[in-house]
Design an enzyme around this catalytic site. Sequence first.
Site, PDB file in Angstrom:
ATOM      1  N   GLN A  54       8.182  -0.197   2.888  1.00  0.00           N
ATOM      2  CA  GLN A  54       6.938  -0.946   2.220  1.00  0.00           C
ATOM      3  C   GLN A  54       7.008  -0.517   0.920  1.00  0.00           C
ATOM      4  O   GLN A  54       7.596   0.141   0.245  1.00  0.00           O
ATOM      5  CB  GLN A  54       5.687  -0.261   3.002  1.00  0.00           C
ATOM      6  CG  GLN A  54       5.617   1.187   3.109  1.00  0.00           C
ATOM      7  CD  GLN A  54       5.059   2.041   4.207  1.00  0.00           C
ATOM      8  OE1 GLN A  54       4.440   1.253   5.109  1.00  0.00           O
ATOM      9  NE2 GLN A  54       5.415   3.180   4.645  1.00  0.00           N
ATOM     10  N   ASP A  79      -2.340   8.219  13.478  1.00  0.00           N
ATOM     11  CA  ASP A  79      -2.580   8.011  12.306  1.00  0.00           C
ATOM     12  C   ASP A  79      -1.934   7.014  11.378  1.00  0.00           C
ATOM     13  O   ASP A  79      -1.260   7.218  10.515  1.00  0.00           O
ATOM     14  CB  ASP A  79      -2.842   9.186  11.339  1.00  0.00           C
ATOM     15  CG  ASP A  79      -3.309   9.440  10.043  1.00  0.00           C
ATOM     16  OD1 ASP A  79      -3.783   8.210   9.433  1.00  0.00           O
ATOM     17  OD2 ASP A  79      -3.144  10.210   9.312  1.00  0.00           O
ATOM     18  N   SER A  80      -2.076   5.690  11.906  1.00  0.00           N
ATOM     19  CA  SER A  80      -1.182   4.579  11.526  1.00  0.00           C
ATOM     20  C   SER A  80      -1.686   3.704  10.443  1.00  0.00           C
ATOM     21  O   SER A  80      -2.828   3.860  10.274  1.00  0.00           O
ATOM     22  CB  SER A  80      -0.900   3.951  12.899  1.00  0.00           C
ATOM     23  OG  SER A  80      -1.994   3.387  13.244  1.00  0.00           O
ATOM     24  N   ASP A 110      -2.195  -0.284   9.622  1.00  0.00           N
ATOM     25  CA  ASP A 110      -2.765  -1.259  10.338  1.00  0.00           C
ATOM     26  C   ASP A 110      -1.641  -2.082  11.050  1.00  0.00           C
ATOM     27  O   ASP A 110      -0.453  -1.846  10.966  1.00  0.00           O
ATOM     28  CB  ASP A 110      -3.481  -2.705   9.634  1.00  0.00           C
ATOM     29  CG  ASP A 110      -4.364  -2.073   8.736  1.00  0.00           C
ATOM     30  OD1 ASP A 110      -5.208  -0.995   8.994  1.00  0.00           O
ATOM     31  OD2 ASP A 110      -4.563  -2.591   7.362  1.00  0.00           O
ATOM     32  N   PRO A 148       5.952  -1.706  10.368  1.00  0.00           N
ATOM     33  CA  PRO A 148       6.381  -0.706  11.398  1.00  0.00           C
ATOM     34  C   PRO A 148       5.271  -0.245  12.278  1.00  0.00           C
ATOM     35  O   PRO A 148       5.480   0.634  13.306  1.00  0.00           O
ATOM     36  CB  PRO A 148       7.046   0.618  10.654  1.00  0.00           C
ATOM     37  CG  PRO A 148       6.119   0.291   9.290  1.00  0.00           C
ATOM     38  CD  PRO A 148       6.230  -1.269   8.977  1.00  0.00           C
TER      39      PRO A 148
HETATM   40  N1  SAM Z   1      -5.455   6.398   7.363  1.00  0.00           N
HETATM   41  C1  SAM Z   1      -4.644   5.396   6.874  1.00  0.00           C
HETATM   42  C2  SAM Z   1      -5.247   4.239   7.250  1.00  0.00           C
HETATM   43  O1  SAM Z   1      -5.840   4.032   8.361  1.00  0.00           O
HETATM   44  O2  SAM Z   1      -5.152   3.266   6.569  1.00  0.00           O
HETATM   45  C3  SAM Z   1      -3.363   5.517   7.421  1.00  0.00           C
HETATM   46  C4  SAM Z   1      -2.509   6.156   6.495  1.00  0.00           C
HETATM   47  S1  SAM Z   1      -0.990   6.934   6.661  1.00  0.00           S
HETATM   48  C5  SAM Z   1      -0.317   6.769   4.989  1.00  0.00           C
HETATM   49  C6  SAM Z   1      -0.297   5.636   7.864  1.00  0.00           C
HETATM   50  C7  SAM Z   1       1.281   5.939   7.735  1.00  0.00           C
HETATM   51  O3  SAM Z   1       1.883   5.419   9.030  1.00  0.00           O
HETATM   52  C8  SAM Z   1       2.152   5.226   6.657  1.00  0.00           C
HETATM   53  O4  SAM Z   1       2.671   6.270   5.946  1.00  0.00           O
HETATM   54  C9  SAM Z   1       3.299   4.669   7.415  1.00  0.00           C
HETATM   55  O5  SAM Z   1       4.567   4.689   6.741  1.00  0.00           O
HETATM   56  C10 SAM Z   1       3.271   5.160   8.865  1.00  0.00           C
HETATM   57  N2  SAM Z   1       3.609   4.356   9.972  1.00  0.00           N
HETATM   58  C11 SAM Z   1       3.710   3.236  10.173  1.00  0.00           C
HETATM   59  N3  SAM Z   1       4.352   2.848  11.423  1.00  0.00           N
HETATM   60  C12 SAM Z   1       5.044   3.839  11.889  1.00  0.00           C
HETATM   61  C13 SAM Z   1       5.604   4.020  12.836  1.00  0.00           C
HETATM   62  N4  SAM Z   1       6.011   3.262  13.803  1.00  0.00           N
HETATM   63  N5  SAM Z   1       6.059   5.432  13.278  1.00  0.00           N
HETATM   64  C14 SAM Z   1       5.758   6.596  12.176  1.00  0.00           C
HETATM   65  N6  SAM Z   1       4.876   6.212  11.369  1.00  0.00           N
HETATM   66  C15 SAM Z   1       4.350   4.895  10.873  1.00  0.00           C
END
Ligand code: SAM
Length: 276
Positions: A31, A155-156, A158, A162
């Site tokens: 990203q 804590d993903s 949107d 990924p």
């Molecule tokens: N609190 C935040 C929100 O709702 O906007 C989310 C913050 S956190 C930084 C989200 C993280 O999820 C990102 O760093 C992203 O790289 C990670 N992520 C996305 N898809 C993922 C997956 N399939 N497995 C593990 N991590 C993932």
Amino acid sequence: MELWFTEKQTEGLALSLLVTRTLHRERTPFQDLAVLETVQYGRLLVLDGVVMLTEADEFIYHETIAHVPLLLHPEPRIVLVIGGGDGGTVREVLKHPSVEKVVLAEIDERVIEASRRFFPTLSTGFTDPRLQLAVGDGIEHVRNHPGTYDVILVDSTDPVGPGVGLFEADFYRMAAAALRPGGLLAAQTESPFVNRELIRHIHKNMKEAFPFRRLYLAPIPTYPAGWWSFTLAAEAEVNPLEPRILPGLATKYYTPEVHRAAFALPPFVAELVRKE
Ligand code: SAM
């Protein structure tokens, strides 16, 4: 000249923050990552143009996603955080003395690195010996760890890129299987105001794996429409209104009263999940 960061939250809604400095910008393998200094809310982490957190309001989100499920579990010892590479959720989980191990399954190592460098108040847990980094896809992680966790926190981002699979039925099935008996899952489940169809979709997808589901709410000023939902899910019924009390838990948002209030749903929100 003024420099403004604008996130288009929907086709017709945007959030703008006045920026004083771009601290970091890179294209990671997953990203576009930016760290900006803003006038109103301090440092801002942006992934693919979407606000992940600001220093000023992150505590509301992180305390809500972590303490609600952890204080509903009788004794959480092994916890999984999926996503959450900024470390905010891990920081809150580590406040629980019963927790022996937290695994952080974040797909993008660069988010962890950016947090270490630019968000010292979020990344405090990264040096804790109870933390284990499992850089990789959270979906693969749950597939490979059946019967392992007391609590799983999703804590993903949107459901784009990924993050898409983290909202689908297959993932929920594997996440349920990754829980130990009596285990709980909590996930961020988007805005009850502007992501209404998505919340319906998520609860429908959770239904088979998690017969018990409860939506709960918190205000997050920098997320779309300023108001956010989370979902608590389990195989068996849980009383969400009776959290354990953890003496000395240092929080700025969470209290047992706020916990109970979070589960009070206005009718137009309750209707989103009633049929499901
Ligand atoms: N609190 C935040 C929100 O709702 O906007 C989310 C913050 S956190 C930084 C989200 C993280 O999820 C990102 O760093 C992203 O790289 C990670 N992520 C996305 N898809 C993922 C997956 N399939 N497995 C593990 N991590 C993932």
